[in-house]
Design an enzyme around this catalytic site. Structure first.
Site, PDB file in Angstrom:
ATOM      1  N   CYS A 116       0.821  -1.231   0.000  1.00  0.00           N
ATOM      2  CA  CYS A 116       0.000   0.000   0.000  1.00  0.00           C
ATOM      3  C   CYS A 116       0.845   1.267   0.000  1.00  0.00           C
ATOM      4  CB  CYS A 116      -0.916   0.003   1.210  1.00  0.00           C
ATOM      5  SG  CYS A 116      -1.799  -1.542   1.406  1.00  0.00           S
ATOM      6  N   HIS A 256      -3.805   6.398   3.116  1.00  0.00           N
ATOM      7  CA  HIS A 256      -4.145   5.104   2.510  1.00  0.00           C
ATOM      8  C   HIS A 256      -5.524   4.686   3.027  1.00  0.00           C
ATOM      9  CE1 HIS A 256      -4.269   1.040   1.327  1.00  0.00           C
ATOM     10  NE2 HIS A 256      -3.937   0.528   2.501  1.00  0.00           N
ATOM     11  N   ASN A 286     -10.062  -1.259   0.016  1.00  0.00           N
ATOM     12  CA  ASN A 286      -8.612  -1.091   0.090  1.00  0.00           C
ATOM     13  C   ASN A 286      -7.999  -1.538  -1.245  1.00  0.00           C
ATOM     14  OD1 ASN A 286      -5.861  -1.397   0.507  1.00  0.00           O
ATOM     15  ND2 ASN A 286      -6.064  -2.314   2.538  1.00  0.00           N
TER      16      ASN A 286
HETATM   17  N1  ACO Z   1     -18.156 -10.478   8.452  1.00  0.00           N
HETATM   18  C1  ACO Z   1     -18.556 -10.836   9.680  1.00  0.00           C
HETATM   19  N2  ACO Z   1     -17.720 -11.153  10.666  1.00  0.00           N
HETATM   20  C2  ACO Z   1     -16.405 -11.115  10.394  1.00  0.00           C
HETATM   21  C3  ACO Z   1     -15.909 -10.751   9.127  1.00  0.00           C
HETATM   22  C4  ACO Z   1     -16.838 -10.420   8.147  1.00  0.00           C
HETATM   23  N3  ACO Z   1     -16.466 -10.056   6.903  1.00  0.00           N
HETATM   24  N4  ACO Z   1     -14.565 -10.788   9.162  1.00  0.00           N
HETATM   25  C5  ACO Z   1     -14.222 -11.160  10.406  1.00  0.00           C
HETATM   26  N5  ACO Z   1     -15.327 -11.374  11.147  1.00  0.00           N
HETATM   27  C6  ACO Z   1     -15.403 -11.784  12.528  1.00  0.00           C
HETATM   28  C7  ACO Z   1     -14.175 -12.526  12.988  1.00  0.00           C
HETATM   29  O1  ACO Z   1     -14.228 -13.873  12.597  1.00  0.00           O
HETATM   30  C8  ACO Z   1     -14.231 -12.312  14.470  1.00  0.00           C
HETATM   31  O2  ACO Z   1     -15.136 -13.257  14.998  1.00  0.00           O
HETATM   32  P1  ACO Z   1     -14.788 -14.026  16.357  1.00  0.00           P
HETATM   33  O3  ACO Z   1     -14.677 -12.951  17.414  1.00  0.00           O
HETATM   34  O4  ACO Z   1     -15.963 -14.932  16.544  1.00  0.00           O
HETATM   35  O5  ACO Z   1     -13.497 -14.730  16.119  1.00  0.00           O
HETATM   36  C9  ACO Z   1     -14.875 -10.938  14.624  1.00  0.00           C
HETATM   37  O6  ACO Z   1     -15.496 -10.662  13.366  1.00  0.00           O
HETATM   38  C10 ACO Z   1     -13.888  -9.856  14.960  1.00  0.00           C
HETATM   39  O7  ACO Z   1     -12.736  -9.997  14.158  1.00  0.00           O
HETATM   40  P2  ACO Z   1     -11.558  -8.978  14.290  1.00  0.00           P
HETATM   41  O8  ACO Z   1     -10.456  -9.435  13.391  1.00  0.00           O
HETATM   42  O9  ACO Z   1     -11.238  -8.706  15.725  1.00  0.00           O
HETATM   43  O10 ACO Z   1     -12.236  -7.654  13.702  1.00  0.00           O
HETATM   44  P3  ACO Z   1     -11.600  -6.238  13.552  1.00  0.00           P
HETATM   45  O11 ACO Z   1     -12.375  -5.274  14.321  1.00  0.00           O
HETATM   46  O12 ACO Z   1     -10.117  -6.247  13.796  1.00  0.00           O
HETATM   47  O13 ACO Z   1     -11.841  -5.934  11.999  1.00  0.00           O
HETATM   48  C11 ACO Z   1     -10.569  -5.906  10.004  1.00  0.00           C
HETATM   49  C12 ACO Z   1     -11.266  -6.764  11.051  1.00  0.00           C
HETATM   50  C13 ACO Z   1     -11.631  -5.111   9.294  1.00  0.00           C
HETATM   51  C14 ACO Z   1      -9.867  -6.831   9.031  1.00  0.00           C
HETATM   52  C15 ACO Z   1      -9.568  -4.965  10.687  1.00  0.00           C
HETATM   53  O14 ACO Z   1      -8.759  -5.677  11.568  1.00  0.00           O
HETATM   54  C16 ACO Z   1      -8.670  -4.242   9.690  1.00  0.00           C
HETATM   55  O15 ACO Z   1      -9.118  -3.407   8.943  1.00  0.00           O
HETATM   56  N6  ACO Z   1      -7.355  -4.519   9.746  1.00  0.00           N
HETATM   57  C17 ACO Z   1      -6.408  -3.791   8.928  1.00  0.00           C
HETATM   58  C18 ACO Z   1      -6.333  -4.277   7.520  1.00  0.00           C
HETATM   59  C19 ACO Z   1      -5.353  -3.374   6.781  1.00  0.00           C
HETATM   60  O16 ACO Z   1      -5.221  -2.216   7.105  1.00  0.00           O
HETATM   61  N7  ACO Z   1      -4.631  -3.845   5.831  1.00  0.00           N
HETATM   62  C20 ACO Z   1      -3.677  -2.838   5.271  1.00  0.00           C
HETATM   63  C21 ACO Z   1      -2.725  -3.325   4.512  1.00  0.00           C
HETATM   64  S1  ACO Z   1      -3.337  -4.088   3.057  1.00  0.00           S
HETATM   65  C22 ACO Z   1      -1.952  -4.449   2.065  1.00  0.00           C
HETATM   66  O17 ACO Z   1      -0.878  -4.096   2.373  1.00  0.00           O
HETATM   67  C23 ACO Z   1      -2.206  -5.209   0.807  1.00  0.00           C
END
Ligand code: ACO
Length: 329
Positions: A116, A256, A286
């Site tokens: 990114c 980003h 993203n």
């Molecule tokens: N729909 C419903 N539930 C979901 C989904 C979904 N799409 N995805 C995950 N969950 C669930 C998980 O399984 C978890 O359930 P559990 O508690 O029963 O295990 C729950 O939701 C919470 O999961 P978390 O991972 O704690 O959720 P979080 O609040 O962290 O959000 C997310 C997840 C959106 C992926 C977030 O962590 C995020 O945005 N991370 C950063 C990603 C990023 O910035 N990437 C950048 C670089 S990309 C690159 O370089 C190519």
């Protein structure tokens, strides 16, 4: 007296494939909901490239727009710097493929693998080449088709990513404007938090490892989230200090577009009101290396960069890599 050579953005362009995939579409594909995706990420829809559409095709469309606005012809480009983690091929580089499609026959060509942060890495390298007088016009691109390396059965990742391309022509000037400074950083010890485990020369593709879905993006979402906020705050503060401005001098922050909660946390830590922060994650998700240049192009077309105003670009991505740039228009 010899005048200092500055680097200014003489044209921008962007392109996203027309096919829209909404959260409601995703509800039919994996166990998720529009409510969850909107609340946890801010994303409502993303664009998906059709089968047979290569990253170089998206890059070509964005690049043509940028060249037109910069009022230069392809043969005036001295260097193509293309940020991507979804290249057309393992080899040759996508910059080479684009050079041919664009007929930029005088350009040197280089891909940048910084996820990114790829566009900001490219802008920084371009600015260094221009400041030493080696090149006059450089085409910097961020392009991805992440839809092709996402596991469409993995709700943790497939709701987040989208496809697109953004481009900028950066040119030499002796006027007092352009890139005021850039900052780049990285931390390879965190590589395993966001990676594609197989398909490189260390672990080539086999029938067995493909069956384990290891050729797709694997991400530890919440660890990535925390690092994203920390590093983007650090990179923004660093560039503000480096170029000798204050946070109040920043007219527009272009972060980003990874997650609206990351963007809001960044703005809060920097004490920047959200009306000074560009957001389009709701429409594209993203798009990794394409995210910053698409946002940059949209903001310019909306007339948000007044003459003399200051924008800060900041990004974070797999690697980990992160970086920032301050620009005076
Ligand atoms: N729909 C419903 N539930 C979901 C989904 C979904 N799409 N995805 C995950 N969950 C669930 C998980 O399984 C978890 O359930 P559990 O508690 O029963 O295990 C729950 O939701 C919470 O999961 P978390 O991972 O704690 O959720 P979080 O609040 O962290 O959000 C997310 C997840 C959106 C992926 C977030 O962590 C995020 O945005 N991370 C950063 C990603 C990023 O910035 N990437 C950048 C670089 S990309 C690159 O370089 C190519």
């Amino acid at each position: 007296m010899i005048k200092k050579i500055n680097t200014f953005i003489s044209g921008t362009g962007s392109f996203a494939p027309p096919r829209v995939l909404t959260n409601l579409d995703l509800e039919k594909m994996v166990d998720t909901s529009d409510e969850w995706i909107t609340a946890r990420t801010g994303i409502k829809e993303r664009r998906i490239a059709e089968d047979g559409t290569a990253p170089s095709d998206l890059a070509l469309k964005a690049s043509k727009q940028a060249l037109e606005e910069a009022q230069i012809t392809p043969d005036q480009i001295d260097l193509i710097l293309l940020g991507t983690v979804t290249p057309d091929y393992i080899l040759p580089s996508t910059a080479c493929i684009l050079q041919d499609k664009l007929k930029a026959k005088n350009a040197a060509v280089l891909d940048i693998v910084a996820a990114c942060s790829g566009f900001i890495y490219g802008l920084s390298i371009a600015s260094a080449f221009i400041s030493i007088g080696q090149y006059k016009n450089i085409l910097v691109i961020g392009v991805e088709t992440l839809s092709k390396i996402v596991n469409w059965e993995d709700r943790n990742t497939c709701v987040i990513f989208g496809d697109g391309a953004g481009a900028a022509v950066v040119s030499a000037t002796t006027e007092d404007k352009g890139v005021l400074g850039t900052f780049l950083s990285g931390d390879g010890s965190l590589a395993n938090l966001l990676h594609v485990p197989i398909g490189g020369a260390k672990l080539p593709l086999t029938k067995e490892n493909i069956e384990l879905n290891e050729h797709f993006i694997h991400m530890e979402g919440s660890d990535v989230f925390k690092s994203a906020v920390r590093t983007m705050v650090n990179a923004t503060e660093h560039i503000i200090q480096k170029v000798g401005i204050t946070p109040e001098d920043v007219d527009l922050l272009i972060p980003h577009q990874a997650n609206i909660r990351i963007i809001e946390a960044l703005a809060k830590r920097l004490k920047l009101p959200m009306n000074k922060v560009y957001v389009n994650i709701d429409r594209y998700g993203n798009t990794s290396a394409a995210s910053v240049p698409i946002a940059l192009d949209e903001a310019r077309r909306k007339g948000m960069m007044k003459e003399g105003s200051i924008s800060v670009l900041v990004a974070f991505g797999a690697g980990f890599t992160w970086g920032s740039a301050a620009i005076k228009w």
